[in-house]
Design an enzyme around this catalytic site. Structure first.
Site, mmCIF file in Angstrom:
data_model
loop_
_atom_site.group_PDB
_atom_site.id
_atom_site.type_symbol
_atom_site.label_atom_id
_atom_site.label_comp_id
_atom_site.label_asym_id
_atom_site.label_seq_id
_atom_site.Cartn_x
_atom_site.Cartn_y
_atom_site.Cartn_z
ATOM 1 N N GLU A 338 50.191 36.240 36.397
ATOM 2 C CA GLU A 338 50.160 35.070 37.283
ATOM 3 C C GLU A 338 48.751 34.613 37.669
ATOM 4 O OE1 GLU A 338 54.297 35.437 39.722
ATOM 5 O OE2 GLU A 338 52.755 36.860 40.328
HETATM 6 C C1 ACM Z 1 54.958 40.069 38.416
HETATM 7 O O1 ACM Z 1 56.103 40.187 38.873
HETATM 8 N N1 ACM Z 1 54.182 39.082 38.829
HETATM 9 C C2 ACM Z 1 54.430 41.000 37.435
#
Ligand code: ACM
Length: 525
Positions: A338
């Site tokens: 992310e």
């Molecule tokens: C995640 O759940 N951002 C690895």
């Protein structure tokens, strides 16, 4: 050496059988195959009789390895806490000895995997064979699960805990069976983490992944960069005080896990999820990211390290180096998920450079599935959480994959719409849904040789203590233990849910809170 230890076993058995005047105990008929073992062993062959665990029992272990003696000690302590019996290890006086548990280092060719074990339970003896102390430790967990909560006080003039006789041949499906604990969104104390490790050990997990840094907090002391914990460690989701582990405390956790044959995998999440680090040391901050400030909210994707600055990599050299030096396990997890504000070129540059740093410190890199977009060393491991495409790309690269899809394996997803804690961005995961899937076929076209194992991550945005943590983890964690260990053709929800129901006495004795889903007919006293 092995031969010598078998001779000792025979000698002690003979001592037990020949020297004492034996009373014949008439055990009720038993059925080892119906014992509610989790994970379910590969093969169980019942013989209908029983081993009577009582005060006349002794534990002996191979003298070939001090590690085997430690496994014996662990068994003795487990028996003591469950039954109150004091069972000596390798020191019993001959006249008292009537029954024997022998933990034997064996070079049998049938014990292929280092975690494999064989358990032979007879009337006067239990023989636990394993090639390694880790295999013996896994077998000890099976034995612990076979000891009933209550003694039978009518068979003889003393309490006897009746263990069904027979043979168990067992080995894990995957060599990596893990759970992750997010100690960054909320901090969990050393004792809280130890309690989780105890539960992992009981269900034969071999790895605990610690998510040690995120936007809301930095949780591990780095001696060369003290503000990481002074500044970055002092916050958490919801505005609590945060916290961090000193390196001594982290080493204590690593050692505690190692005594339970569990490897700690440390994660420093980067280049995104780094607000707390950039708040501590502003030179780390990337121009496209939000200005660092104390964050106690649950947003993601707004922070990043600057991928183009040499000083960022010298900082990371220190951080990875310090953590690697107190982490005996082979892995270092770099996060990598992310990083929404990091330009793709910068992201790729960053992952490739950090990969080299991890190698420099003699660790094997793990990263969330996004890292497969970079040119990573095939020895690196990619953790599937979201993108099947990234997992397939990683496999093409020759990398191994950890299967932990959010939709099936995230312990922080709510069970249902009335769950007290948890999130639901990946959907609800009722206990049966968490169990009824196959990691081997989850990603279409992913060769099974590329699968390293499975992990059930527990993110902590909505939980801040053991009771809340356990509400989300239990009982689902127990199902992931079985998915990682037992052959998939043995797995059946109707059979499993009965064995799960029978875990209640253990959960209660370990003081583990659990979500009493209506899908299971819980066996309460
Ligand atoms: C995640 O759940 N951002 C690895």
């Amino acid at each position: 050496m092995i031969k010598k230890s078998i001779l000792l076993f025979v000698a002690v058995i003979c001592m037990a059988a020949c020297q004492t005047k034996k009373e014949e105990i008439n055990f009720p008929k038993t059925d080892l195959a119906s014992a509610p073992l989790i994970p379910k062993p590969i093969k169980t062959i019942p013989t209908g009789s029983a081993f009577g665990l009582d005060i006349g029992t002794a534990i002996y272990t191979s003298t070939t390895s001090p590690e085997f003696e430690k496994v014996g000690q662990f068994l003795s302590e487990s028996i003591k806490s469950k039954t109150g019996l004091d069972i000596a290890v390798n020191t019993s006086s001959e006249d008292k000895l009537e029954r024997l548990i022998y933990i034997n280092q064996s070079d049998s060719v049938d014990l292929e995997s280092p975690e494999a074990y064989q358990l032979y339970i007879k009337k006067d003896s239990i023989l636990l064979n394993a090639k390694t102390a880790t295999g013996a430790f896994r077998g000890v967990q099976t034995l612990r699960q076979l000891i009933p909560e209550k003694s039978n006080d009518t068979l003889a003039d003393r309490p006897i805990w009746v263990i069904p006789s027979g043979k168990i041949i067992d080995a894990p499906k995957y060599g990596y069976r893990s759970s992750m604990l997010d100690v960054a969104r909320h901090f969990f104390t050393v004792d809280e983490v130890k309690k989780y490790i105890d539960a992992l050990a009981y269900y034969k997990f071999n790895t605990l992944h610690l998510h040690l840094s995120d936007d809301q907090g930095w949780r591990i002391e780095i001696k060369s960069w003290p503000k990481l914990t002074e500044v970055g460690g002092a916050s958490e989701v919801g505005g609590g005080q945060g916290g961090f582990y000193t390196q001594e405390e982290y080493k204590d956790l690593v050692a505690y896990a190692a005594e339970r044959h569990i490897t700690i995998v440390p994660e420093i999440d980067m280049p995104g999820h780094t607000n707390s680090a950039s708040l501590s040391y502003p030179f780390l901050h990337y121009a496209g990211a939000e200005t660092p400030r104390v964050r106690t909210d649950m947003k993601v994707g707004y922070s990043s390290f600057d991928a183009k600055k040499d000083t960022v990599y010298s900082f990371l050299d220190d951080v990875i180096g310090e953590i690697a030096s107190i982490t005996p396990g082979p892995y270092f997890h770099i996060g990598g998920d992310e990083s929404h504000v990091t330009k793709k070129n910068d992201y790729i540059l960053f992952v490739e450079k950090v990969g080299k740093l991890v190698q420099k410190h003699n660790k094997r890199m793990i990263g969330w599935d996004e890292i497969a977009q970079a040119d990573i060393d095939p020895n690196s491991v990619v953790q599937l959480w979201n993108s099947a495409e990234n997992a397939l790309k990683a496999a093409e690269n020759g990398s191994k994959i950890i299967i932990s899809p959010a939709k099936k394996a995230y312990l922080d997803m709510k069970y249902d719409s009335i769950s007290e804690y948890g999130l639901n961005w990946a959907g609800y995961i009722p206990v049966d849904v968490g169990y009824q899937w196959n990691p081997e076929t989850y990603v279409d076209g992913l060769p099974k040789e590329n699968i390293l194992g499975i992990e059930a991550p527990l993110w902590s945005e909505t939980i801040s203590n053991s009771t809340e943590l356990e509400y989300l983890a239990f009982p689902r964690l127990i199902g992931y233990a079985e998915l990682g260990w037992s052959p998939s053709e043995h797995l059946d929800w109707d059979d499993y849910k009965n064995r799960l129901a029978a875990q209640v006495p253990n959960l209660e004795s370990m003081q583990i809170n659990y979500y009493p889903t209506k899908l299971v007919d819980w066996k309460k006293e």
